[in-house]
Scaffold this active site. Sequence first.
Site, PDB file in Angstrom:
ATOM      1  N   GLY A  16       0.408  -1.296   0.038  1.00 51.69           N
ATOM      2  CA  GLY A  16      -0.050   0.043   0.076  1.00 51.69           C
ATOM      3  C   GLY A  16       1.216   1.233  -0.399  1.00 51.69           C
ATOM      4  CB  CYS A  17       0.846   3.924   0.065  1.00 54.74           C
ATOM      5  SG  CYS A  17      -1.021   4.348   0.692  1.00 54.74           S
ATOM      6  N   GLY A  18       3.686   4.255  -2.119  1.00 56.36           N
ATOM      7  CA  GLY A  18       4.975   4.246  -2.330  1.00 56.36           C
ATOM      8  C   GLY A  18       5.356   6.099  -2.520  1.00 56.36           C
TER       9      GLY A  18
END
Length: 365
Positions: A16-18
Amino acid sequence: MKAPERFHDFQKDISGCGIFGVIHKKRGLISGEMPIAAMTCMHDRGNGLGGGFAAYGIYPDHADSYCFHMMCDDESAIEGSEKLLRNYFDLHHFEPIPTRRVLSIPRPPKFNRYFVTVPEKPVNEFSELPEEDYVVAVVMKINTSVPGAFVVSSGKNMGAFKGVGFPEDIADFFRLEEYSAYIWTGHNRFPTNTPGWWGGAHPFTILNWSIVHNGEISSYGINRRYLCEHDYLCTMMTDTEVVAYELDMLIRKHGLSWEMAAKCFAPPFWDEIERMDEADRELYTALRATYGPAMLNGPFAILVADNTRLMGLNDRIKLRPLLVAEKDDMVFMSSEESAVRDVCPELDRVWMPKAGEPVIVDLEG
């Protein structure tokens, strides 16, 4: 016999998310093409519901002015926010933020930037406030009183660019390859329990602070109530917003060091405190007792920047990936080593910060 060629195999950790950040310690300017490429490498960490960047050093001709990046849904929001900016500030220059048409972004809001200073003797309800508190108060007023208008960023010689889309789409929309900065941060969003909308994309900012975040702030409710007691109003419907305001409160208003603010976010566990020597035990007991409502619960990796430094921080048990790498005068922080090596293949050093231990990189001179 020729030795077999070696290839690095960097397995992706899709959690999840970078996030990505880079700082040039000697204020060397880094093209926007670098963070764009790094975030593009982490494309599949998001789902197209949010991307964004923060850049420092991009407005040297207006370095003494606060730059308000305004996001407005329509002409009425532009008129209302501009009226407030003119009422509360001396307005020196304003213009549309340059954008280009991007097919994957069909109906974007309107974006303008305003370079302002606080009047020498303001006559309004905020006139008794110190300058930076005055600016924060105006940001809160715009965000809560002008329908369809939101302050994207409000610092000096910096700006945030964000919206609904993958990071490379947002960068294309804002023409970020045309900018150069000595600090960049970037974010690719995969929202889980908050809406994907333009104001809810990262970075979140106030004054010179910006933050990008991978994870979930499960303490959002108590953090938000605590901030309301100190005149910060959360309006972006995303848990990460509280971190930007807590940074401003803890470091700028309460005078804590960055290291101590990080320990408020991710404090030692009580059993660790019990094993400390007397001085540290008293310090961390007082810190947890005083700033308990500011503690961030849940998994997180965050990158924090202002005009002088970049900080990376994990939660207390490192539930989200974060690495740091160095090359000459540049320091990188990222969710993935692959993103760093995509823009800088040969690195001097790479390491993973310990859980709850901040990595802080300062500009030199």
